[in-house]
Scaffold this motif. Structure first.
Motif, PDB file in Angstrom:
ATOM      1  N   UNK A  14       0.809  -1.217   0.000  1.00 57.86           N
ATOM      2  CA  UNK A  14       0.000   0.000   0.000  1.00 57.86           C
ATOM      3  C   UNK A  14       0.843   1.267   0.000  1.00 57.86           C
ATOM      4  N   UNK A  15       2.053   1.170   0.480  1.00 58.01           N
ATOM      5  CA  UNK A  15       2.890   2.359   0.621  1.00 58.01           C
ATOM      6  C   UNK A  15       2.976   3.134  -0.689  1.00 58.01           C
ATOM      7  N   UNK A  16       3.110   2.429  -1.786  1.00 60.67           N
ATOM      8  CA  UNK A  16       3.199   3.082  -3.097  1.00 60.67           C
ATOM      9  C   UNK A  16       1.832   3.351  -3.710  1.00 60.67           C
ATOM     10  N   UNK A  17       0.865   2.478  -3.411  1.00 64.62           N
ATOM     11  CA  UNK A  17      -0.438   2.553  -4.067  1.00 64.62           C
ATOM     12  C   UNK A  17      -1.435   3.469  -3.358  1.00 64.62           C
ATOM     13  N   UNK A  18      -1.375   3.510  -2.029  1.00 64.59           N
ATOM     14  CA  UNK A  18      -2.341   4.288  -1.262  1.00 64.59           C
ATOM     15  C   UNK A  18      -1.665   4.749   0.023  1.00 64.59           C
ATOM     16  N   UNK A  19      -0.918   5.810  -0.104  1.00 61.37           N
ATOM     17  CA  UNK A  19      -0.084   6.283   1.003  1.00 61.37           C
ATOM     18  C   UNK A  19      -0.893   6.648   2.238  1.00 61.37           C
ATOM     19  N   UNK A  20      -2.082   7.255   2.060  1.00 62.20           N
ATOM     20  CA  UNK A  20      -2.899   7.642   3.211  1.00 62.20           C
ATOM     21  C   UNK A  20      -3.318   6.421   4.029  1.00 62.20           C
ATOM     22  N   UNK A  21      -3.762   5.376   3.354  1.00 63.54           N
ATOM     23  CA  UNK A  21      -4.173   4.162   4.048  1.00 63.54           C
ATOM     24  C   UNK A  21      -2.973   3.479   4.698  1.00 63.54           C
ATOM     25  N   UNK A  22      -1.853   3.460   4.003  1.00 64.28           N
ATOM     26  CA  UNK A  22      -0.623   2.898   4.575  1.00 64.28           C
ATOM     27  C   UNK A  22      -0.224   3.632   5.853  1.00 64.28           C
ATOM     28  N   UNK A  23      -0.262   4.959   5.823  1.00 62.79           N
ATOM     29  CA  UNK A  23       0.091   5.749   7.003  1.00 62.79           C
ATOM     30  C   UNK A  23      -0.877   5.495   8.152  1.00 62.79           C
ATOM     31  N   UNK A  24      -2.162   5.333   7.839  1.00 60.46           N
ATOM     32  CA  UNK A  24      -3.156   5.038   8.863  1.00 60.46           C
ATOM     33  C   UNK A  24      -2.847   3.703   9.544  1.00 60.46           C
ATOM     34  N   UNK A  25      -2.560   2.683   8.756  1.00 54.35           N
ATOM     35  CA  UNK A  25      -2.234   1.366   9.312  1.00 54.35           C
ATOM     36  C   UNK A  25      -0.938   1.441  10.119  1.00 54.35           C
ATOM     37  N   UNK A  26       0.044   2.154   9.623  1.00 49.92           N
ATOM     38  CA  UNK A  26       1.317   2.314  10.332  1.00 49.92           C
ATOM     39  C   UNK A  26       1.110   2.999  11.672  1.00 49.92           C
ATOM     40  N   UNK A  27       0.319   4.077  11.676  1.00 43.76           N
ATOM     41  CA  UNK A  27       0.047   4.799  12.921  1.00 43.76           C
ATOM     42  C   UNK A  27      -0.692   3.905  13.921  1.00 43.76           C
ATOM     43  N   UNK A  28      -1.694   3.182  13.444  1.00 40.40           N
ATOM     44  CA  UNK A  28      -2.446   2.294  14.323  1.00 40.40           C
ATOM     45  C   UNK A  28      -1.530   1.208  14.895  1.00 40.40           C
ATOM     46  N   UNK A  29      -0.679   0.659  14.061  1.00 36.99           N
ATOM     47  CA  UNK A  29       0.274  -0.369  14.493  1.00 36.99           C
ATOM     48  C   UNK A  29       1.174   0.170  15.603  1.00 36.99           C
ATOM     49  N   UNK A  30       1.677   1.366  15.422  1.00 37.12           N
ATOM     50  CA  UNK A  30       2.557   1.966  16.433  1.00 37.12           C
ATOM     51  C   UNK A  30       1.822   2.263  17.738  1.00 37.12           C
ATOM     52  N   UNK A  31       0.586   2.694  17.651  1.00 36.46           N
ATOM     53  CA  UNK A  31      -0.196   2.975  18.859  1.00 36.46           C
ATOM     54  C   UNK A  31      -0.476   1.685  19.623  1.00 36.46           C
ATOM     55  N   UNK A  32      -0.851   0.637  18.913  1.00 36.71           N
ATOM     56  CA  UNK A  32      -1.186  -0.631  19.571  1.00 36.71           C
ATOM     57  C   UNK A  32       0.034  -1.242  20.245  1.00 36.71           C
ATOM     58  N   UNK A  33       1.160  -1.295  19.561  1.00 43.07           N
ATOM     59  CA  UNK A  33       2.330  -1.985  20.094  1.00 43.07           C
ATOM     60  C   UNK A  33       3.114  -1.144  21.100  1.00 43.07           C
ATOM     61  N   UNK A  34       2.762   0.086  21.300  1.00 37.13           N
ATOM     62  CA  UNK A  34       3.414   0.912  22.315  1.00 37.13           C
ATOM     63  C   UNK A  34       2.458   1.087  23.486  1.00 37.13           C
ATOM     64  N   UNK A  35       2.305   0.009  24.246  1.00 36.18           N
ATOM     65  CA  UNK A  35       1.367   0.004  25.355  1.00 36.18           C
ATOM     66  C   UNK A  35       1.729   1.012  26.435  1.00 36.18           C
TER      67      UNK A  35
END
Length: 116
Positions: A14-35
């Motif tokens: 998605x990083x190349x195809x849909x940057x906004x969605x990729x960034x959303x998933x990346x942000x969510x991933x970082x929030x979840x794994x940083x308890x």
């Protein structure tokens, strides 16, 4: 997670195809794994338990491999988690997950021997 992101190949594309969605998933991933209270290692052990209890071989394999390679989680620690899976989800989920753990640890050991 210190800026590193671990998720499936489909999301990385998605990083190349849909940057906004990729960034959303990346942000969510970082929030979840940083308890806020639980450390990343504990969260990873919980993730192993969840995927193992669902008898999801692909996800269980990915969680186990990253736990060992990224966090240095031991086989014994993972077996402790799988004991809880046995109690809560039964023998089929436990047995399948134990087989996955053994295959992952064997593969990692072979990779290490090949590099030596």
């Amino acid at each position: 997670m210190k800026g590193e992101v671990y998720y499936g190949k489909g999301i990385r594309e998605l990083e190349d195809e849909n940057e906004d969605l990729y960034n959303l998933v990346t942000d969510m991933n970082n929030v979840v794994w940083n308890g806020k209270v639980l450390d990343y290692k504990t969260q990873k052990l919980i993730a192993i338990g969840i995927t193992a209890s669902r008898a999801d071989p692909r996800a269980t394999k990915k969680q186990i491999r990253s736990a060992i390679e990224v966090l240095g989680i031991t086989k014994e620690e993972i077996v402790d988690v799988l004991r809880v899976v046995l109690l809560t989800s039964g023998m089929p989920a436990f047995s399948k997950s134990l087989q996955i753990l053994n295959s992952v640890t064997e593969a990692i050991e072979e990779e290490r021997e090949d590099k030596a």
